[in-house]
Motif scaffolding. Structure first.
Motif, PDB file in Angstrom:
ATOM      1  N   GLN A 288       0.834  -1.202   0.000  1.00  0.00           N
ATOM      2  CA  GLN A 288       0.000   0.000   0.000  1.00  0.00           C
ATOM      3  C   GLN A 288       0.873   1.258   0.000  1.00  0.00           C
ATOM      4  N   ARG A 289       1.936   1.219   0.765  1.00  0.00           N
ATOM      5  CA  ARG A 289       2.870   2.351   0.810  1.00  0.00           C
ATOM      6  C   ARG A 289       3.494   2.593  -0.567  1.00  0.00           C
ATOM      7  N   ASP A 290       3.866   1.518  -1.267  1.00  0.00           N
ATOM      8  CA  ASP A 290       4.420   1.655  -2.620  1.00  0.00           C
ATOM      9  C   ASP A 290       3.391   2.243  -3.580  1.00  0.00           C
TER      10      ASP A 290
ATOM     11  N   ASP B 193      -2.476  15.427  -4.617  1.00  0.00           N
ATOM     12  CA  ASP B 193      -3.919  15.292  -4.377  1.00  0.00           C
ATOM     13  C   ASP B 193      -4.359  13.855  -4.644  1.00  0.00           C
ATOM     14  N   HIS B 194      -4.064  12.972  -3.713  1.00  0.00           N
ATOM     15  CA  HIS B 194      -4.469  11.578  -3.854  1.00  0.00           C
ATOM     16  C   HIS B 194      -4.986  11.061  -2.516  1.00  0.00           C
ATOM     17  N   GLU B 195      -5.752   9.976  -2.620  1.00  0.00           N
ATOM     18  CA  GLU B 195      -6.371   9.414  -1.413  1.00  0.00           C
ATOM     19  C   GLU B 195      -6.450   7.905  -1.552  1.00  0.00           C
ATOM     20  N   ALA B 196      -6.050   7.212  -0.508  1.00  0.00           N
ATOM     21  CA  ALA B 196      -6.234   5.766  -0.463  1.00  0.00           C
ATOM     22  C   ALA B 196      -7.690   5.510  -0.128  1.00  0.00           C
ATOM     23  N   THR B 197      -8.392   4.821  -1.009  1.00  0.00           N
ATOM     24  CA  THR B 197      -9.816   4.596  -0.793  1.00  0.00           C
ATOM     25  C   THR B 197     -10.108   3.215  -0.217  1.00  0.00           C
ATOM     26  N   LEU B 198      -9.288   2.259  -0.562  1.00  0.00           N
ATOM     27  CA  LEU B 198      -9.393   0.882  -0.086  1.00  0.00           C
ATOM     28  C   LEU B 198      -7.984   0.287  -0.111  1.00  0.00           C
ATOM     29  N   PRO B 199      -7.779  -0.842   0.549  1.00  0.00           N
ATOM     30  CA  PRO B 199      -6.490  -1.499   0.368  1.00  0.00           C
ATOM     31  C   PRO B 199      -6.297  -1.844  -1.116  1.00  0.00           C
TER      32      PRO B 199
END
Length: 188
Positions: free
Chosen positions: A86-88, A99-105
């Motif tokens: 996920q970090r990668d 301007d980004h967002e983690a929405t799910l794994p």
């Protein structure tokens, strides 16, 4: 424009990064390791392509899967290697826009509306993103669309990139999607 980065079978990809010698074998990642040891209760979260060729699919019990393929390897999720993957993914996204967002794994949405220089080059940029993630042993799909939800749907259908630039593209794309992509509840 928005872009969505999606890593199909995220948990399986994460485990295989740590154990690449198993990539071609029929294997599954189990949904819940708390019930480890009781094959009749464990469920399959993800199956490799080799396992799918044996008729194994997500949702089936481990004992059902093993009955279809005696050489099946069972892997458990690993929170540490999933966090690394996920970090990668997020590091790759940050190289394109803050301007980004983690929405799910295994999923990330990028807001590219401030990146005017990227307009019209979505396909090429999407392929570059896929290559950047491939270098990190991650298989990605990228979808571009006017809103984040549509970009997520596009990413899930991409092979490896889909760009929906016009309303006609969006309408045609949505018309061809099965309802199952919305992941409705069993009641629905």
């Amino acid at each position: 424009m928005f872009a969505a980065l999606w890593l199909p079978r995220f948990q399986l990809q994460a485990v295989l990064r740590a154990q690449p010698m198993k990539q071609k074998k029929p294997l599954v990642v189990l949904l819940d390791e708390t019930s480890a040891g009781s094959r009749d209760k464990e469920r399959i979260l993800h199956a490799s392509e080799a396992a799918e060729h044996q008729g194994i699919h997500a949702g089936m019990t481990a004992s059902q899967a093993q009955a279809r393929c005696s050489a099946l390897l069972f892997l458990h999720r690993d929170a540490v290697i999933e966090a690394e993957a996920q970090r990668d993914l997020l590091q790759c996204a940050s190289e394109w826009t803050p301007d980004h967002e983690a929405t799910l794994p295994g999923c990330c949405v990028l807001d590219l509306r401030r990146r005017r220089e990227a307009a019209g080059r979505e396909e090429a940029n999407g392929l570059k993103i896929c290559e950047q993630l491939r270098q990190r042993q991650l298989d990605a799909r990228v979808g571009f669309a006017a809103n984040a939800d549509l970009a997520m749907l596009a990413a899930q259908a991409a092979r490896p990139v889909i760009v929906l630039r016009h309303e006609d593209d969006e309408a045609r794309f949505l018309h061809e999607l099965p309802v199952s992509v919305l992941r409705p509840s069993a009641d629905v």
